[in-house]
Design a protein around this motif. Structure first.
Motif, PDB file in Angstrom:
ATOM      1  N   ALA A  13       1.377  -1.667  -0.047  1.00  0.00           N
ATOM      2  CA  ALA A  13      -0.225   0.066   0.118  1.00  0.00           C
ATOM      3  C   ALA A  13       0.514   1.593  -0.007  1.00  0.00           C
ATOM      4  O   ALA A  13       0.443   2.440  -0.365  1.00  0.00           O
ATOM      5  CB  ALA A  13      -0.468   0.380   1.452  1.00  0.00           C
ATOM      6  N   ALA A  14       1.788   0.729   0.567  1.00  0.00           N
ATOM      7  CA  ALA A  14       3.229   2.223   0.606  1.00  0.00           C
ATOM      8  C   ALA A  14       4.321   1.872   0.874  1.00  0.00           C
ATOM      9  O   ALA A  14       4.140   0.826   1.605  1.00  0.00           O
ATOM     10  CB  ALA A  14       2.723   3.709   2.109  1.00  0.00           C
ATOM     11  N   VAL A  15       5.550   2.276   0.939  1.00  0.00           N
ATOM     12  CA  VAL A  15       6.826   2.213   0.933  1.00  0.00           C
ATOM     13  C   VAL A  15       6.824   3.593   1.702  1.00  0.00           C
ATOM     14  O   VAL A  15       6.688   4.288   1.035  1.00  0.00           O
ATOM     15  CB  VAL A  15       7.353   1.773   0.033  1.00  0.00           C
ATOM     16  N   ALA A  16       7.727   3.472   3.093  1.00  0.00           N
ATOM     17  CA  ALA A  16       8.462   4.553   3.595  1.00  0.00           C
ATOM     18  C   ALA A  16      10.274   4.417   3.658  1.00  0.00           C
ATOM     19  O   ALA A  16      10.698   2.997   3.922  1.00  0.00           O
ATOM     20  CB  ALA A  16       7.913   5.230   4.615  1.00  0.00           C
ATOM     21  N   ILE A  17      10.794   5.372   3.246  1.00  0.00           N
ATOM     22  CA  ILE A  17      12.433   5.094   3.793  1.00  0.00           C
ATOM     23  C   ILE A  17      12.961   6.003   4.677  1.00  0.00           C
ATOM     24  O   ILE A  17      12.548   7.192   4.565  1.00  0.00           O
ATOM     25  CB  ILE A  17      12.610   5.220   2.062  1.00  0.00           C
ATOM     26  N   ASP A  18      14.518   5.718   4.611  1.00  0.00           N
ATOM     27  CA  ASP A  18      14.720   6.322   6.300  1.00  0.00           C
ATOM     28  C   ASP A  18      16.618   7.163   5.521  1.00  0.00           C
ATOM     29  O   ASP A  18      17.182   7.686   5.901  1.00  0.00           O
ATOM     30  CB  ASP A  18      15.511   5.811   7.232  1.00  0.00           C
ATOM     31  N   THR A  19      15.633   8.072   4.132  1.00  0.00           N
ATOM     32  CA  THR A  19      16.306   8.711   3.280  1.00  0.00           C
ATOM     33  C   THR A  19      16.058   9.990   2.762  1.00  0.00           C
ATOM     34  O   THR A  19      14.709   9.928   3.071  1.00  0.00           O
ATOM     35  CB  THR A  19      17.263   7.726   2.286  1.00  0.00           C
ATOM     36  N   PHE A  20      16.822  10.475   2.114  1.00  0.00           N
ATOM     37  CA  PHE A  20      16.136  12.053   1.843  1.00  0.00           C
ATOM     38  C   PHE A  20      15.533  11.700   0.095  1.00  0.00           C
ATOM     39  O   PHE A  20      14.530  12.250  -0.295  1.00  0.00           O
ATOM     40  CB  PHE A  20      17.579  12.951   1.388  1.00  0.00           C
ATOM     41  N   ALA A  21      16.066  10.787   0.263  1.00  0.00           N
ATOM     42  CA  ALA A  21      15.827  10.624  -1.637  1.00  0.00           C
ATOM     43  C   ALA A  21      15.374   9.779  -2.369  1.00  0.00           C
ATOM     44  O   ALA A  21      14.889   9.716  -3.111  1.00  0.00           O
ATOM     45  CB  ALA A  21      17.428  10.618  -2.431  1.00  0.00           C
ATOM     46  N   MET A  22      14.654   8.530  -1.253  1.00  0.00           N
ATOM     47  CA  MET A  22      14.150   7.320  -1.496  1.00  0.00           C
ATOM     48  C   MET A  22      14.943   6.485  -2.606  1.00  0.00           C
ATOM     49  O   MET A  22      14.711   4.964  -2.395  1.00  0.00           O
ATOM     50  CB  MET A  22      12.628   7.286  -2.471  1.00  0.00           C
ATOM     51  N   GLU A  23      15.401   6.656  -3.908  1.00  0.00           N
ATOM     52  CA  GLU A  23      15.967   6.194  -4.548  1.00  0.00           C
ATOM     53  C   GLU A  23      17.278   6.344  -4.412  1.00  0.00           C
ATOM     54  O   GLU A  23      17.932   7.097  -4.240  1.00  0.00           O
ATOM     55  CB  GLU A  23      15.211   6.261  -5.918  1.00  0.00           C
ATOM     56  N   VAL A  24      18.201   5.334  -5.162  1.00  0.00           N
ATOM     57  CA  VAL A  24      19.877   5.215  -5.211  1.00  0.00           C
ATOM     58  C   VAL A  24      19.937   6.710  -5.821  1.00  0.00           C
ATOM     59  O   VAL A  24      19.446   6.896  -6.800  1.00  0.00           O
ATOM     60  CB  VAL A  24      19.951   4.053  -5.911  1.00  0.00           C
ATOM     61  N   TRP A  25      20.575   7.432  -5.096  1.00  0.00           N
ATOM     62  CA  TRP A  25      21.778   9.289  -5.894  1.00  0.00           C
ATOM     63  C   TRP A  25      23.300   8.388  -5.837  1.00  0.00           C
ATOM     64  O   TRP A  25      23.087   8.779  -4.689  1.00  0.00           O
ATOM     65  CB  TRP A  25      21.067   9.393  -5.381  1.00  0.00           C
ATOM     66  N   PRO A  26      23.578   9.234  -6.931  1.00  0.00           N
ATOM     67  CA  PRO A  26      23.257   8.728  -8.161  1.00  0.00           C
ATOM     68  C   PRO A  26      22.299   7.609  -8.980  1.00  0.00           C
ATOM     69  O   PRO A  26      22.947   6.724  -8.340  1.00  0.00           O
ATOM     70  CB  PRO A  26      24.199   9.275  -9.253  1.00  0.00           C
ATOM     71  N   GLY A  27      21.754   7.622  -9.884  1.00  0.00           N
ATOM     72  CA  GLY A  27      20.737   6.920 -10.494  1.00  0.00           C
ATOM     73  C   GLY A  27      21.140   6.168 -10.994  1.00  0.00           C
ATOM     74  O   GLY A  27      22.725   5.623 -11.540  1.00  0.00           O
ATOM     75  N   GLU A  28      20.774   4.721 -11.328  1.00  0.00           N
ATOM     76  CA  GLU A  28      21.571   3.296 -12.423  1.00  0.00           C
ATOM     77  C   GLU A  28      22.320   4.323 -13.620  1.00  0.00           C
ATOM     78  O   GLU A  28      23.490   3.969 -13.407  1.00  0.00           O
ATOM     79  CB  GLU A  28      20.860   2.053 -12.328  1.00  0.00           C
ATOM     80  N   ASP A  29      21.024   5.163 -14.156  1.00  0.00           N
ATOM     81  CA  ASP A  29      21.223   5.543 -15.617  1.00  0.00           C
ATOM     82  C   ASP A  29      21.432   6.752 -15.645  1.00  0.00           C
ATOM     83  O   ASP A  29      20.641   7.311 -14.689  1.00  0.00           O
ATOM     84  CB  ASP A  29      20.506   4.949 -16.463  1.00  0.00           C
ATOM     85  N   PRO A  30      23.116   7.074 -15.535  1.00  0.00           N
ATOM     86  CA  PRO A  30      22.418   8.905 -15.659  1.00  0.00           C
ATOM     87  C   PRO A  30      22.104  10.116 -15.860  1.00  0.00           C
ATOM     88  O   PRO A  30      21.660  10.362 -15.582  1.00  0.00           O
ATOM     89  CB  PRO A  30      24.499   9.152 -14.970  1.00  0.00           C
ATOM     90  N   ALA A  31      21.782   9.015 -17.100  1.00  0.00           N
ATOM     91  CA  ALA A  31      20.580   9.800 -18.250  1.00  0.00           C
ATOM     92  C   ALA A  31      19.457   9.931 -17.787  1.00  0.00           C
ATOM     93  O   ALA A  31      18.817  10.428 -17.900  1.00  0.00           O
ATOM     94  CB  ALA A  31      21.097   9.388 -19.298  1.00  0.00           C
ATOM     95  N   VAL A  32      19.014   9.124 -16.960  1.00  0.00           N
ATOM     96  CA  VAL A  32      17.455   8.896 -16.371  1.00  0.00           C
ATOM     97  C   VAL A  32      17.952   9.048 -14.967  1.00  0.00           C
ATOM     98  O   VAL A  32      18.042   8.728 -14.140  1.00  0.00           O
ATOM     99  CB  VAL A  32      16.748   7.655 -16.507  1.00  0.00           C
ATOM    100  N   LEU A  33      17.163  10.867 -14.562  1.00  0.00           N
ATOM    101  CA  LEU A  33      16.973  11.007 -13.506  1.00  0.00           C
ATOM    102  C   LEU A  33      15.576  10.933 -12.420  1.00  0.00           C
ATOM    103  O   LEU A  33      14.180  10.390 -13.026  1.00  0.00           O
ATOM    104  CB  LEU A  33      16.683  12.765 -12.827  1.00  0.00           C
ATOM    105  N   PHE A  34      15.306  10.060 -11.467  1.00  0.00           N
ATOM    106  CA  PHE A  34      14.904   9.561 -10.939  1.00  0.00           C
ATOM    107  C   PHE A  34      13.240   8.620 -11.001  1.00  0.00           C
ATOM    108  O   PHE A  34      11.986   8.815 -11.158  1.00  0.00           O
ATOM    109  CB  PHE A  34      13.756  10.913  -9.712  1.00  0.00           C
TER     110      PHE A  34
END
Lengths: 310, 310, 310, 310
Positions: free
Chosen positions: D231-252
């Motif tokens: 139903a929902a996901v919460a995380i203990d970071t600022f950005a939720m997803e890995v940063w930098p992203g897996e593909d530097p050309a695709v943000l968020f």
């Protein structure tokens, strides 16, 4: 540590308490008389206008070093909004701002700093409250700031673009700048002191501008400003006075004595770079200065958008 | 409803698009030339200073009728605060403010109103965004506002203290005020129009000042202001134009055409009561006006603390 | 006027100072023990969730009657903003808010009200400052609010949809509501008191909700709440207590004694309308209540988004 | 760069558009059914309450990296203020706050991120405006967030206190955490993902917490979360997803697909340190979670003060 004996003596010596009556809240601004205004108008020879304000936006000089004093947060509450849904109708753009009143180019209210329980002219510090703010010596008392101003370009007088970090501006430095200017401040004049430090901000070195050791006024300049009966002094730095201070045990003695004892109206973050260049070019270091603070009722300071007219 | 054909024709007729180049964002402020400044300085005969700003505080004219445009919320972030705990040390008072940029005495940016997808000088309305605000025609382009101003005291010219509710100010009214003033605005002058309505606010009738039918400019005055090439017009009402408008189907046509087509810089909530009395007393209706907007980057408007110097 | 002798006696009688130690800042929230939590969990029979918060927006209940306490000003700082200019990329919407912490549904911090120089548990009122806010009894001490809650539907118990203006809720009224509920609050429970007044707000009568004479608790209910050792009390009105107060010379005695002497955690602007209907329908007046305040460091209050789980 | 073909395919695959009707604005929160609530209540065995919110104050995680998103500015509008001047009367402390709605522990509204002109469930991005904010998929639609939550302690499952900078959390990592937890999320559950990164913030390394390369979810976890119908996901970071992203050309990409295509409710800056220790100690990785967002009308996000009840 409170003011040591020699600074207490200085404060007593330069004190203007009672000079304009027990109920006065304007301090040295009272010195702007007809003669000062006439000098100012006379100094506006060509009509060239040189603005002295930093921009108000999130990229301002505040870095969190003064708690609560934030750079402007500027947000749109309406973007191309019609009241009818028809873009052929008036489409409005409207916005709001949240900022520390001293976030950028500003004047301090005389009530900005006090000590030993008193503000300027003996008003109790207890006249400041959360619900009524500054009921005495608030910035709203200052309904205009207009006079002749003299640029004391201390940096240029010393042959540099920028005074070095932590450089203590002394009476001798002010005299050098007077010599460069070819004229001396008269009672009721406004004095603009240039250190050149604004160049750091323009080069995007915000830490250098705001936090690093800063050139600025020393306590030794207080009698000089008092003797000249200047109406106000403004500077191109964050902190007005030399930082760190001359005596590490005494914090902000210039603020303390100038604001509370002399009642000397003071401003910070004035951008004097273009003015400095213009004065160097035409040799005229006097001008009509208009620098009204925004009339915030009970404000401890307010932004101003000054213009020098030469 | 969008502008009807006759107003579209008017807009085309008075348009200043391209007059100062395709990249211009200053509109009629470009008309302030050396002659205008010289006239202004000459008009400052005695040096008396008359401030024209309303106070900035929670008791301002905003009543929620313009969404998001709130009276200033002014709060202390420090009260007699020492860094050392010793009240013999510098005790600081520091504060913040949140306000609609057009909450009280202010100038509109030229980008405040557009229509049909365009702002002043053909800049797309799409140049306004939440994250960058006004990237074209923002108030920060206006680094100073200094010129001769002429008070057109329409109320006094008509022999009343205050124009009646909803009174439509026409070209004839402006001419009457010119006659009272004994002088005519010249290109580059700033025109201050007085309705007398500020007296309602001073009497604490905020609803009367802000919301009730208001006297104000009609579309018929647009050619007159254009013909005189005034640099800016400011008024002592909330809404600038007559409210309700002359044609109930067309909302804010004066804002639309003045801001977008003429590029005429306009201000509201100027307190002209003291100025009106002074001009009536000495018969001099011209002055040096300095009314710099606070330089909010990308602002759709900004507060100003104007001073008239006579 | 300060508390008259009989109210001072009452305050002394109901005082909880020292009950949880000299350093306690949580007051009656200490009463939420394992038994109370177990009762709460047991009361969550079906899992139906009933939210109790008013919306946070500019149309909130604040009308300027409490200086500085403004309805939320909510603005976008980004609208569909890409970092790359390509709308195929992530387009972000981001926003900010400015509000009185007590603007809508909220809990007061225990430090919200004191008198005679003291806050709850004898902490000096001087522990509140502009720069550090509430260093004692701030809302951040309350890391969660979870317990069984009992709805005391005083309006329904009296057979009306809404108590009349200025109706003084007495101990007898609370007992009627206990009878309607079919259960009595136990130590550690939270009590929700319904007057029905929220219906005025829902009908857009903001003046009626916020300013008009209001039903509310009387000083006579203080011993009752104390005797039952309730952990917290929340109500569906602006002011918590009957307004005007029972003795026009004594302002807010319920706030004074509940917050300062009892240390009773209290909330206002709880929307109990849906809950009231649900409880009347299924006859179950107990629930698990989770109503955590937003943890504002040093806050004198904070918004909460409560949910009742039945 | 917009989503590359493989991610577009993924988005199509996990899309929940239309699943709950064309008018749905709640996304996966619809999955919280009676069974999920029952599981949650059953998981509240002892009643111990573990709060999950970061404090709201000027020392929050915002460092200016997201324009306009400021740490709370918290100011007093009244300090020990009496209405009568007698400190024996009620003395009030009252305050205000200005903050980015996503300044600390918060939920994103489903409308926080869109792309290609659409938000969740096909609502046009044009439904977001400065004057009405999020008219679709605003946070106010979420009147409560209550369900069973499962802690997926990825850091602890990998035997570390904190995942290393830029660590990409994969499906395999989530499975390891499931194994550690000894239970698998069921449809309607809320998933709390721990990286351990909050320890940096607690150690006052704000740059490390907020800006440095961050561990976080990868696009590979999107199908896993979708498959489990969380139903929902919460995380203990600022950005939720890995940063930098897996593909530097695709943000968020995770924000893009989770919010817009899956309609998966997501939260950030949840403090999971105490919860992690508690779950490790008693071996119970499930709980009742109540985490209501503050109901800001049209908000793109809102603070929440969550509590886990075990």
């Amino acid at each position: 540590m409170a003011l040591p004996p020699e600074l207490r003596a200085l404060a007593a010596e330069v004190s203007n308490w009672g000079r304009w009556g027990d109920d006065d809240e304007l301090g040295t601004l009272n010195l702007i008389d007809d003669a000062a205004i006439a000098r100012g108008l006379a100094a506006a020879r060509t009509g060239v206008r040189i603005p002295l304000a930093m921009r108000l936006d999130a990229n301002g000089p505040q870095l969190g070093n003064v708690p609560g004093r934030i750079n402007p947060l500027h947000t749109m509450v309406a973007i191309n909004q019609t009241y009818t849904g028809d873009v052929g109708d008036a489409c409005f753009n409207d916005d709001t701002i949240t900022m520390g009143l001293q976030a950028a180019t500003h004047w301090d209210a005389l009530g900005h700093v006090g000590y030993d329980g008193f503000l300027w002219n003996g008003f109790p510090a207890s006249t400041v409250s959360a619900d009524r703010r500054l009921t005495r010596c608030g910035i709203h008392r200052v309904t205009s700031v207009v006079s002749r101003a003299v640029l004391l370009d201390v940096a240029r007088a010393k042959g540099v673009d920028m005074l070095e970090r932590g450089y203590p501006i002394t009476e001798a430095d002010l005299e050098s700048a007077v010599e460069l200017a070819g004229l001396r401040p008269e009672p009721g004049d406004i004095v603009l002191v240039r250190t050149g430090k604004m160049a750091l901000f323009k080069a995007r070195d915000r830490e250098g501008y705001t936090i690093s050791p800063s050139p600025g006024l020393t306590v030794g300049t207080i009698p000089w400003l008092r003797r000249h009966d200047v109406a106000a002094v403004a500077i191109d730095t964050f902190a007005m006075e030399v930082w760190p201070g001359e005596d590490p045990a005494v914090l902000f003695p210039v603020h303390m004595i100038q604001l509370r004892d002399v009642g000397l109206f003071q401003g910070q973050n004035f951008d004097l770079e273009a003015l400095s260049a213009h004065c160097a070019a035409d040799g005229a270091y006097e001008m009509l200065l208009v620098a009204n603070p925004e009339p915030v009722t009970g404000g401890a300071g307010a932004p101003t958008a000054p213009v020098a007219i030469k």
